[in-house]
Scaffold this motif. Structure first.
Motif, PDB file in Angstrom:
ATOM      1  N   GLU A 174       0.929  -1.224  -0.040  1.00 23.84           N
ATOM      2  CA  GLU A 174      -0.023   0.012   0.032  1.00 23.84           C
ATOM      3  C   GLU A 174       0.790   1.234   0.073  1.00 23.84           C
ATOM      4  O   GLU A 174       0.640   2.130  -0.657  1.00 23.84           O
ATOM      5  N   GLU A 175       1.870   1.376   0.753  1.00 23.02           N
ATOM      6  CA  GLU A 175       2.848   2.395   0.821  1.00 23.02           C
ATOM      7  C   GLU A 175       3.251   2.677  -0.404  1.00 23.02           C
ATOM      8  O   GLU A 175       3.581   3.647  -0.940  1.00 23.02           O
ATOM      9  N   PHE A 176       3.677   1.496  -1.297  1.00 21.04           N
ATOM     10  CA  PHE A 176       4.418   1.758  -2.379  1.00 21.04           C
ATOM     11  C   PHE A 176       3.388   2.075  -3.460  1.00 21.04           C
ATOM     12  O   PHE A 176       3.762   3.151  -4.368  1.00 21.04           O
ATOM     13  N   LYS A 177       2.243   1.814  -3.630  1.00 27.18           N
ATOM     14  CA  LYS A 177       1.263   2.436  -4.269  1.00 27.18           C
ATOM     15  C   LYS A 177       1.215   3.737  -4.069  1.00 27.18           C
ATOM     16  O   LYS A 177       0.798   4.374  -4.839  1.00 27.18           O
ATOM     17  N   SER A 178       1.199   4.255  -2.738  1.00 25.24           N
ATOM     18  CA  SER A 178       0.796   5.782  -2.499  1.00 25.24           C
ATOM     19  C   SER A 178       2.089   6.502  -3.026  1.00 25.24           C
ATOM     20  O   SER A 178       1.984   7.489  -3.600  1.00 25.24           O
ATOM     21  N   GLY A 181       1.765   7.070  -6.547  1.00 27.34           N
ATOM     22  CA  GLY A 181       0.973   7.983  -7.063  1.00 27.34           C
ATOM     23  C   GLY A 181       1.761   9.352  -6.570  1.00 27.34           C
ATOM     24  O   GLY A 181       1.276  10.292  -7.588  1.00 27.34           O
ATOM     25  N   THR A 182       2.301   9.677  -5.601  1.00 29.16           N
ATOM     26  CA  THR A 182       3.011  10.946  -5.458  1.00 29.16           C
ATOM     27  C   THR A 182       3.915  11.170  -6.388  1.00 29.16           C
ATOM     28  O   THR A 182       4.206  12.314  -6.952  1.00 29.16           O
ATOM     29  N   ILE A 183       4.839   9.969  -7.048  1.00 31.04           N
ATOM     30  CA  ILE A 183       5.890  10.266  -7.827  1.00 31.04           C
ATOM     31  C   ILE A 183       5.184  10.534  -9.097  1.00 31.04           C
ATOM     32  O   ILE A 183       5.984  11.396 -10.077  1.00 31.04           O
ATOM     33  N   GLN A 184       3.922  10.065  -9.511  1.00 33.45           N
ATOM     34  CA  GLN A 184       3.406  10.522 -10.773  1.00 33.45           C
ATOM     35  C   GLN A 184       3.006  11.861 -10.848  1.00 33.45           C
ATOM     36  O   GLN A 184       2.851  12.474 -11.691  1.00 33.45           O
ATOM     37  N   ARG A 187       5.815  14.058 -11.061  1.00 36.55           N
ATOM     38  CA  ARG A 187       6.277  14.133 -12.622  1.00 36.55           C
ATOM     39  C   ARG A 187       5.296  14.945 -13.610  1.00 36.55           C
ATOM     40  O   ARG A 187       5.869  15.810 -14.493  1.00 36.55           O
ATOM     41  N   LYS A 188       3.947  15.012 -13.376  1.00 39.10           N
ATOM     42  CA  LYS A 188       3.132  15.983 -13.918  1.00 39.10           C
ATOM     43  C   LYS A 188       3.150  17.179 -13.701  1.00 39.10           C
ATOM     44  O   LYS A 188       3.263  18.183 -14.415  1.00 39.10           O
ATOM     45  N   LEU A 189       3.662  17.486 -12.485  1.00 36.42           N
ATOM     46  CA  LEU A 189       3.896  18.969 -11.972  1.00 36.42           C
ATOM     47  C   LEU A 189       5.157  19.570 -12.757  1.00 36.42           C
ATOM     48  O   LEU A 189       5.278  20.466 -13.212  1.00 36.42           O
TER      49      LEU A 189
END
Length: 227
Positions: A174-178, A181-184, A187-189
């Protein structure tokens, strides 16, 4: 001579066949485990083979004596002598095999008698042996029961450890999934900021170009009004 060649060839084949069969039968006698009745049957078969072999050798000897050529006659007589010597060798081997087999059967019977006596002695101590065996079996069963109890406890601990490890893995997942999402999002920002930076640079370049064009126009009007 052509007519006599067929009986000679057949006679040679019969002698070779019975010689091989006798050798095999002698080996069977040597390996015979008993009883004496089986040995008697084997000996009867060997006697019959020796009778046939002796008849074939005598027939070959008679054919040798009837040969016209002295050289062929002597050659066949030499073969007859060789076959006789081989038959005597087989007879000697037969006697040795019988002697060895009878000794082996006698020893086997003695061993069986000794085993019978030992079995009588063993029957006298059967009750004590059974009681001791029962006691040993009971102790072994108790030891096995204790060992199984320990194994069950270890299995429960192992299952609990696996359950804890599974929960830890799920939490880490779950932490890896979170984090993913933060990394993605980051990346968008970053991509958005890079695009905005490119736009700002383009606007600055256009403003600078417009400023330089205005300055050049003013200089032109001041310095060269006639143009």
């Amino acid at each position: 001579a052509a007519v006599a060649a067929v009986p000679l060839r057949v006679c040679h084949q019969e002698i070779v066949k019975f010689d091989l069969e006798i050798k095999a039968a002698v080996q069977d006698i040597r390996d015979c485990p008993g009883p004496l009745s089986a040995l008697t049957e084997l000996n009867a078969a060997v006697k019959e083979k020796f009778r046939h072999l002796r008849g074939c050798i005598q027939e070959l000897e008679q054919m040798a004596k009837e040969q016209d050529k002295e050289s062929e006659k002597q050659a066949l007589l030499r073969e007859v002598e060789n076959h006789k010597k081989q038959m005597l060798s087989n007879q000697a081997a037969w006697r040795k095999a019988n002697l060895a087999c009878k000794i082996a059967i006698d020893n086997s019977e003695k061993d069986q008698l000794l085993q019978g006596r030992d079995s009588l002695r063993q029957r006298k101590t059967t009750k004590e042996s059974l009681a001791e065996s029962a006691s040993n079996i009971t102790e072994s069963l108790m030891g096995i029961s204790r060992m199984m109890s320990q194994q069950v406890q270890q299995s429960e601990e192992t299952v609990q450890t696996l359950a804890n490890s599974s929960r830890t893995i799920l939490e880490a997942n779950e932490e890896f999934k979170s984090m993913s999402g933060t990394i993605q999002l980051g990346r968008k920002l970053i991509t958005k900021y890079n695009r905005r930076e490119l736009t700002d640079k383009l606007l600055i370049f256009l403003a600078l170009a417009l400023f330089l064009a205005t300055v050049l126009y003013i200089l032109k009007k001041r310095l060269f009004p006639f143009l």
